[in-house]
Design a protein around this motif. Sequence first.
Motif, PDB file in Angstrom:
ATOM      1  N   LEU A 139       0.821  -1.213   0.000  1.00  0.00           N
ATOM      2  CA  LEU A 139       0.000   0.000   0.000  1.00  0.00           C
ATOM      3  C   LEU A 139       0.853   1.261   0.000  1.00  0.00           C
ATOM      4  O   LEU A 139       0.476   2.280  -0.567  1.00  0.00           O
ATOM      5  CB  LEU A 139      -0.936  -0.005   1.219  1.00  0.00           C
ATOM      6  N   ARG A 140       2.011   1.201   0.641  1.00  0.00           N
ATOM      7  CA  ARG A 140       2.872   2.383   0.705  1.00  0.00           C
ATOM      8  C   ARG A 140       3.417   2.783  -0.664  1.00  0.00           C
ATOM      9  O   ARG A 140       3.866   3.915  -0.852  1.00  0.00           O
ATOM     10  CB  ARG A 140       4.030   2.133   1.676  1.00  0.00           C
ATOM     11  N   ASP A 141       3.381   1.857  -1.625  1.00  0.00           N
ATOM     12  CA  ASP A 141       3.852   2.163  -2.978  1.00  0.00           C
ATOM     13  C   ASP A 141       2.712   2.492  -3.930  1.00  0.00           C
ATOM     14  O   ASP A 141       2.953   2.958  -5.043  1.00  0.00           O
ATOM     15  CB  ASP A 141       4.602   0.953  -3.561  1.00  0.00           C
ATOM     16  N   ALA A 142       1.482   2.198  -3.533  1.00  0.00           N
ATOM     17  CA  ALA A 142       0.367   2.175  -4.474  1.00  0.00           C
ATOM     18  C   ALA A 142      -0.127   3.559  -4.863  1.00  0.00           C
ATOM     19  O   ALA A 142      -0.265   4.450  -4.020  1.00  0.00           O
ATOM     20  CB  ALA A 142      -0.784   1.367  -3.894  1.00  0.00           C
ATOM     21  N   THR A 143      -0.425   3.696  -6.147  1.00  0.00           N
ATOM     22  CA  THR A 143      -1.154   4.865  -6.635  1.00  0.00           C
ATOM     23  C   THR A 143      -2.645   4.541  -6.751  1.00  0.00           C
ATOM     24  O   THR A 143      -3.469   5.450  -6.761  1.00  0.00           O
ATOM     25  CB  THR A 143      -0.625   5.303  -8.008  1.00  0.00           C
ATOM     26  N   HIS A 144      -2.978   3.250  -6.846  1.00  0.00           N
ATOM     27  CA  HIS A 144      -4.370   2.823  -6.976  1.00  0.00           C
ATOM     28  C   HIS A 144      -4.610   1.596  -6.101  1.00  0.00           C
ATOM     29  O   HIS A 144      -3.736   0.728  -5.964  1.00  0.00           O
ATOM     30  CB  HIS A 144      -4.703   2.456  -8.432  1.00  0.00           C
ATOM     31  N   VAL A 145      -5.791   1.547  -5.496  1.00  0.00           N
ATOM     32  CA  VAL A 145      -6.177   0.418  -4.651  1.00  0.00           C
ATOM     33  C   VAL A 145      -7.524  -0.106  -5.127  1.00  0.00           C
ATOM     34  O   VAL A 145      -8.492   0.652  -5.254  1.00  0.00           O
ATOM     35  CB  VAL A 145      -6.294   0.823  -3.164  1.00  0.00           C
ATOM     36  N   LEU A 146      -7.582  -1.403  -5.389  1.00  0.00           N
ATOM     37  CA  LEU A 146      -8.843  -2.043  -5.745  1.00  0.00           C
ATOM     38  C   LEU A 146      -9.508  -2.482  -4.446  1.00  0.00           C
ATOM     39  O   LEU A 146      -8.995  -3.341  -3.728  1.00  0.00           O
ATOM     40  CB  LEU A 146      -8.591  -3.250  -6.657  1.00  0.00           C
ATOM     41  N   VAL A 147     -10.647  -1.879  -4.137  1.00  0.00           N
ATOM     42  CA  VAL A 147     -11.321  -2.090  -2.862  1.00  0.00           C
ATOM     43  C   VAL A 147     -12.618  -2.855  -3.085  1.00  0.00           C
ATOM     44  O   VAL A 147     -13.388  -2.531  -4.000  1.00  0.00           O
ATOM     45  CB  VAL A 147     -11.621  -0.733  -2.178  1.00  0.00           C
ATOM     46  N   ALA A 148     -12.862  -3.852  -2.258  1.00  0.00           N
ATOM     47  CA  ALA A 148     -14.136  -4.572  -2.272  1.00  0.00           C
ATOM     48  C   ALA A 148     -14.957  -4.116  -1.079  1.00  0.00           C
ATOM     49  O   ALA A 148     -14.494  -4.186   0.067  1.00  0.00           O
ATOM     50  CB  ALA A 148     -13.897  -6.074  -2.204  1.00  0.00           C
ATOM     51  N   ASP A 149     -16.172  -3.625  -1.329  1.00  0.00           N
ATOM     52  CA  ASP A 149     -16.997  -3.167  -0.222  1.00  0.00           C
ATOM     53  C   ASP A 149     -17.802  -4.319   0.373  1.00  0.00           C
ATOM     54  O   ASP A 149     -17.647  -5.482  -0.027  1.00  0.00           O
ATOM     55  CB  ASP A 149     -17.895  -1.997  -0.647  1.00  0.00           C
ATOM     56  N   ALA A 150     -18.654  -4.003   1.330  1.00  0.00           N
ATOM     57  CA  ALA A 150     -19.401  -5.044   2.036  1.00  0.00           C
ATOM     58  C   ALA A 150     -20.357  -5.798   1.120  1.00  0.00           C
ATOM     59  O   ALA A 150     -20.741  -6.939   1.418  1.00  0.00           O
ATOM     60  CB  ALA A 150     -20.176  -4.417   3.200  1.00  0.00           C
ATOM     61  N   ASP A 151     -20.752  -5.197   0.015  1.00  0.00           N
ATOM     62  CA  ASP A 151     -21.637  -5.859  -0.951  1.00  0.00           C
ATOM     63  C   ASP A 151     -20.860  -6.559  -2.056  1.00  0.00           C
ATOM     64  O   ASP A 151     -21.445  -7.015  -3.039  1.00  0.00           O
ATOM     65  CB  ASP A 151     -22.591  -4.829  -1.573  1.00  0.00           C
ATOM     66  N   LEU A 152     -19.541  -6.627  -1.900  1.00  0.00           N
ATOM     67  CA  LEU A 152     -18.634  -7.267  -2.856  1.00  0.00           C
ATOM     68  C   LEU A 152     -18.595  -6.559  -4.207  1.00  0.00           C
ATOM     69  O   LEU A 152     -18.301  -7.176  -5.238  1.00  0.00           O
ATOM     70  CB  LEU A 152     -18.990  -8.750  -3.046  1.00  0.00           C
ATOM     71  N   ALA A 153     -18.885  -5.284  -4.208  1.00  0.00           N
ATOM     72  CA  ALA A 153     -18.664  -4.465  -5.394  1.00  0.00           C
ATOM     73  C   ALA A 153     -17.210  -4.004  -5.392  1.00  0.00           C
ATOM     74  O   ALA A 153     -16.630  -3.743  -4.329  1.00  0.00           O
ATOM     75  CB  ALA A 153     -19.600  -3.266  -5.403  1.00  0.00           C
ATOM     76  N   LEU A 154     -16.613  -3.911  -6.569  1.00  0.00           N
ATOM     77  CA  LEU A 154     -15.222  -3.486  -6.689  1.00  0.00           C
ATOM     78  C   LEU A 154     -15.138  -2.026  -7.071  1.00  0.00           C
ATOM     79  O   LEU A 154     -15.850  -1.559  -7.976  1.00  0.00           O
ATOM     80  CB  LEU A 154     -14.504  -4.327  -7.753  1.00  0.00           C
ATOM     81  N   TRP A 155     -14.224  -1.315  -6.386  1.00  0.00           N
ATOM     82  CA  TRP A 155     -14.012   0.105  -6.644  1.00  0.00           C
ATOM     83  C   TRP A 155     -12.514   0.359  -6.775  1.00  0.00           C
ATOM     84  O   TRP A 155     -11.733  -0.067  -5.925  1.00  0.00           O
ATOM     85  CB  TRP A 155     -14.563   0.955  -5.496  1.00  0.00           C
ATOM     86  N   MET A 156     -12.141   1.032  -7.845  1.00  0.00           N
ATOM     87  CA  MET A 156     -10.751   1.446  -7.993  1.00  0.00           C
ATOM     88  C   MET A 156     -10.605   2.833  -7.395  1.00  0.00           C
ATOM     89  O   MET A 156     -11.240   3.795  -7.852  1.00  0.00           O
ATOM     90  CB  MET A 156     -10.331   1.456  -9.461  1.00  0.00           C
ATOM     91  N   VAL A 157      -9.785   2.917  -6.356  1.00  0.00           N
ATOM     92  CA  VAL A 157      -9.594   4.176  -5.631  1.00  0.00           C
ATOM     93  C   VAL A 157      -8.202   4.704  -5.938  1.00  0.00           C
ATOM     94  O   VAL A 157      -7.211   3.966  -5.868  1.00  0.00           O
ATOM     95  CB  VAL A 157      -9.745   3.959  -4.113  1.00  0.00           C
ATOM     96  N   GLU A 158      -8.132   5.973  -6.280  1.00  0.00           N
ATOM     97  CA  GLU A 158      -6.834   6.597  -6.506  1.00  0.00           C
ATOM     98  C   GLU A 158      -6.258   7.002  -5.154  1.00  0.00           C
ATOM     99  O   GLU A 158      -6.796   7.872  -4.471  1.00  0.00           O
ATOM    100  CB  GLU A 158      -6.977   7.815  -7.415  1.00  0.00           C
ATOM    101  N   ALA A 159      -5.159   6.331  -4.783  1.00  0.00           N
ATOM    102  CA  ALA A 159      -4.553   6.599  -3.475  1.00  0.00           C
ATOM    103  C   ALA A 159      -3.657   7.824  -3.518  1.00  0.00           C
ATOM    104  O   ALA A 159      -3.542   8.562  -2.539  1.00  0.00           O
ATOM    105  CB  ALA A 159      -3.757   5.375  -3.018  1.00  0.00           C
ATOM    106  N   SER A 160      -2.978   8.014  -4.649  1.00  0.00           N
ATOM    107  CA  SER A 160      -2.097   9.173  -4.805  1.00  0.00           C
ATOM    108  C   SER A 160      -1.764   9.334  -6.275  1.00  0.00           C
ATOM    109  O   SER A 160      -1.936   8.409  -7.071  1.00  0.00           O
ATOM    110  CB  SER A 160      -0.802   9.004  -3.997  1.00  0.00           C
ATOM    111  N   GLU A 161      -1.268  10.488  -6.626  1.00  0.00           N
ATOM    112  CA  GLU A 161      -0.785  10.709  -7.987  1.00  0.00           C
ATOM    113  C   GLU A 161       0.567  10.014  -8.132  1.00  0.00           C
ATOM    114  O   GLU A 161       1.335   9.926  -7.170  1.00  0.00           O
ATOM    115  CB  GLU A 161      -0.615  12.208  -8.258  1.00  0.00           C
TER     116      GLU A 161
END
Length: 355
Positions: A139-161
Amino acid sequence: MDFTPSEEQSAAQGLAARIFGDLSTHERLTAAGSGTDAELWKELCAAGLPAAVEDIGLLGLVLLLEEQGRTTAQVPFAATCVYGLLAVAEHGTAEQRERLLPGLRDGTAVATGAFPARGRVHTAEDGALYGAVPWVPWLRDATHVLVADADLALWMVEASEPGAEACAAGVTVEPVETTAPWSAGRLVLDGVRGERVGNGPEAYAAVLATARTAFAGLQAGVCAGSLARAVHHTVTREQFGRPLSTNQGVLLRAADAHMDTEAIRVTAYEAAWRHDERGACAAQALTAAWWASEAGKRVVHAGQHLHGGTGADLDHPVHRHFLWGRQLDAYLGCGSEVLEELGLLLADSAQGDAS
């Protein structure tokens, strides 16, 4: 089933073996501490290995990750390929592929995943994401994180530029030290908006199966590296005038470790091959994950034990394989969890066949 690598897969594996072998040395790993070897990551990306995964498939990725595991190279290779390149290529829209894949191919963007889902992230009615994940690898290197929410939907979150030190608004990354030095961090989401990837639970299940297969391949390499070090030690170290490797107990322990390593490898190959052939692979991915957890744990323990007192030295290279093996043992589900999930899957399948 034919697990024979294609010409392209063999070439990529050979290139990966050379780069990892030349650059992921004990001295460089010691200097990196718990962080990423940035120069090694640049070399891998310059050689086009992350980008090649789209062409050589999951089986090709497994072959590359075996080479990473042999040297316990500290780069976000598995995470970026699984949660970034393959996830977007297979489940993203045409616009997402066009926008996100170039950076993931050349290494300017680094992806990771908050997997498996534990119900820690929820999506508000306005689409904002809230919650915290205790630890996410790389995570300390990531610019993007693929997150699964409680309903198991996937979201690509921009962690940093790319290249930025500060996190994006609504994202907090707190460094966390894990068993293996995977540049992990605690992820806190406070109203951040991600972009939807795939079609909910089906996409989540597919990405999780891909991740389990890929990290099983990584475990096969970790175990192979640990066993290779143990073999070298027992062949060159003498006791009572003869090599340790001539003792029956040592031979049997090494043979068991070899068979366990091969079981991890072949089950990972099967799951990856089925994935690439667009066949059902959920059960095979769980099988590979179970072997990676249960057998992987046995192999890295054996690797240390076969080194005798030397294996107790925390600075010895074999100890790094032990740490990686234990981390991989439980990363995507420990043996008992995976076995329960596999049993439920097989039971549901049997009921479906009966009806």
